[in-house]
Write an enzyme that holds these catalytic residues in place. Structure first.
Site, mmCIF file in Angstrom:
data_model
loop_
_atom_site.group_PDB
_atom_site.id
_atom_site.type_symbol
_atom_site.label_atom_id
_atom_site.label_comp_id
_atom_site.label_asym_id
_atom_site.label_seq_id
_atom_site.Cartn_x
_atom_site.Cartn_y
_atom_site.Cartn_z
ATOM 1 N N LYS A 271 -9.415 2.780 -2.446
ATOM 2 C CA LYS A 271 -9.742 2.198 -1.145
ATOM 3 C C LYS A 271 -11.098 2.696 -0.659
ATOM 4 C CE LYS A 271 -7.367 1.419 3.323
ATOM 5 N NZ LYS A 271 -6.106 1.707 4.052
ATOM 6 N N GLU B 207 0.835 -1.205 0.000
ATOM 7 C CA GLU B 207 0.000 0.000 0.000
ATOM 8 C C GLU B 207 0.873 1.261 0.000
ATOM 9 O OE1 GLU B 207 -3.563 1.912 2.824
ATOM 10 O OE2 GLU B 207 -2.310 0.269 3.562
ATOM 11 N N CYS C 265 -5.560 -2.871 1.786
ATOM 12 C CA CYS C 265 -5.474 -3.018 3.242
ATOM 13 C C CYS C 265 -6.839 -3.177 3.933
ATOM 14 C CB CYS C 265 -4.684 -1.855 3.839
ATOM 15 S SG CYS C 265 -3.894 -2.260 5.433
#
Length: 549
Positions: free
Chosen positions: A114, A41, A150
């Site tokens: 994300k 990430e 993540c």
């Protein structure tokens, strides 16, 4: 499909260096026949970039380096998945997304943004990023792939009793027909974290019946240490590939045959903590532009452990120990410190503070009058040692490493502008009882460099005659259990007292010490996080406040 897990150590803000490292690992992956290489990430920016993300020039630089990376990788016959940021293009909300960019054929072919933004403990992503409204499936080498960043893969309702978010991006992508999950991460280390990841992602693999590729960042950035420990699992949650912990690594797995490489990653958690401290120390020193360090060696267990970690971090030739005997120092404090330095092979110098102490007392006597001798004079000794270390730091251009542990820092058993002076608090998240265990690890690595007398003598600051830590604190075996309950688990004094069968008055006294000394901790050097809750960016309590337990 042969997939490469590229676990790299990035530096925050080093856009050129980070992109060069991405390209170098991508070339290695391509040479080995991989069809895709996956990076952590925010690979390009380094993690966590924090308020650099509010600089327009920084965001422009990120985009320029991403385009340059794509162009330079145009001749590589594989897909590159790496973390970056993406402008939202919206006039409202936060201006950027946290993204996984997919690079192929000389261009960015997809940006998966994300969706779930953590805002707890050390994370503060809602401050900078806009949550993605949706995500899209990806096809890699003909395989339908769920690509997440993540937190998006950490919200499986089959695992968590209470979830932080109502949506599950993995579930949404799996329903679109994904045959594999790729998750890019910047997941900081703490004790037990590696096993917890395996539990979470094994449950996800079994629930959705798909294999998983998990790639994590490695390296130290300020207070955070990232352990790497990347892995791949089959659809039953069995590990088929593992990367090393606490070092850069490139690991390959085959998503068809469900086979992969297995690299060593410190199965013993105490060994892992020691390695985390060494990595975090090394990266903090080097990424801040230093090469050498100075440590005040008292002959005690804390400074001994710090010195051993420093040797593993930057090499014995870059470590100097300073013995600073004072009016109440025991003979063994200097002999044990000297023996430790000789055993580790580091430079050792002695600068007595006795004359300085008497001179300061004489200069202050007209102002102090006949108030007697007490804590002020104890702290004066500590501050003279801090002054000495900082003078040598300035003279030699070396970073001072402080040696206070978590137990002391918690209850304020430390002196502002004294033993707290320094640039990095290496063991400030290590409870005293764990210090002893880690020192045994250090001795296994360094041929019993820490003298046995250091382990068996009673801990003492040696600031007054016959002083022992136990004069004003419970035994550390008791104190550390109280602190774990209060600091890490947020338990009330009554609950801690009941669970440990201790007088609640004792527990409340320790808890009040923790609260009253917040002002000291917020002036301390940054420390390396290795427990679930460290003093630092993940624990935010006010200084001027009147609530008490």
């Amino acid at each position: 499909m042969k997939i490469a897990l590229a676990q790299i150590n990035t530096t925050v803000g080093d856009l050129c260096g980070n992109s060069e490292k991405i390209l170098a690992f991508a070339r290695r992956a391509a040479d080995a026949g991989a069809r895709a290489v996956v990076f952590p990430e925010l690979t390009l920016t380094g993690y966590p970039p924090r308020d650099l993300l509010e600089k327009e020039s920084f965001l422009e630089g990120v985009e320029q380096h991403l385009e340059r990376l794509a162009a330079e990788a145009a001749n590589l016959d594989l897909a590159i998945v790496c973390g970056t940021v993406t402008p939202t293009g919206s006039a409202s909300g936060n201006p950027i997304y946290n993204s996984a960019a997919v690079i192929q054929g000389g261009r960015v072919v997809l940006r998966q943004n994300k969706m779930l933004l953590p805002s707890y403990d050390v994370f503060d992503e809602k401050r900078y990023f806009e949550p993605a409204p949706k995500q899209v499936p990806l096809t890699l080498d003909g395989i339908a792939t769920a690509l997440t960043v993540c937190e998006d893969a950490w919200n499986d309702k089959q695992y968590w009793e209470r979830r932080l978010y109502s949506r599950d991006p993995v579930e949404e992508l799996a329903e679109s027909g994904a045959n594999i999950l790729i998750s890019i991460n910047a997941s900081p280390y703490h004790m037990g974290k590696r096993a917890r990841r395996h539990e979470i992602f094994a449950a996800t693999a079994r629930h959705f019946k798909i294999p998983i590729v998990y790639v994590n960042l490695v390296g130290g950035n300020d207070q955070l240490v990232f352990d790497g420990s990347s892995f791949a699992m089959d659809a039953e949650g069995r590990l088929i590939a593992t990367a090393a912990s606490f070092e850069e690594d490139l690991v390959f797995m085959d998503s068809g045959a469900l086979t992969g490489e297995r690299h060593e990653n410190y199965p013993d958690e105490c060994e892992a903590v020691y390695q985390a401290l060494a990595l975090g120390t090394r990266d903090y020193i080097r990424k801040c532009g230093f090469e050498r360090v100075i440590i005040g060696l008292s002959g005690g267990i804390d400074s001994s452990l710090t010195a051993a970690v420093a040797v593993d971090a930057v090499g014995r030739e870059n470590v100097t120990g300073i013995g600073m005997p004072g009016p109440y120092s025991s003979d063994h404090s200097l002999t044990d410190a000297r023996a430790l330095a000789a055993n580790l092979g580091i430079r050792f110098e002695v600068v007595s503070i006795r004359d300085q102490y008497e001179a300061c007392r004489g200069a202050l006597k007209p102002v102090f009058g006949n108030d007697g001798v007490g804590v002020t004079e104890e702290n004066l000794q500590s501050r003279l040692r801090g002054l000495t270390l900082m003078a040598l730091s300035n003279k030699w251009g070396a970073l001072v490493l402080t040696t206070g542990n978590k137990s002391e820092l918690a209850v304020g058993y430390c002196t502002l502008y004294g033993d707290m002076c320094g640039g990095l608090a290496v063991i400030s998240d290590v409870p005293k009882t764990l210090v002893y265990s880690l020192s045994r690890v250090a001795n296994r690595r360094h041929g019993n460099a820490i003298p046995e007398n250091v382990f068996v003598k009673a801990p003492s600051a040696e600031l007054r005659p016959n002083q022992k830590d136990s004069d004003s604190l419970p035994e550390y075996e008791v104190l550390d259990q109280i602190l774990r309950g209060y600091v890490e688990n947020n338990e009330s004094p009554q609950r801690i007292a009941d669970s440990l069968h201790l007088p609640v008055t004792l527990v409340r006294d320790i808890v009040n010490k923790v609260d009253r000394n917040e002002y000291k901790r917020q002036q301390a050097a940054p420390g390396l996080k290795v427990t679930t809750k460290a003093f630092g960016i993940g624990r935010r309590f006010p200084i001027a406040q009147r609530f008490s337990e």
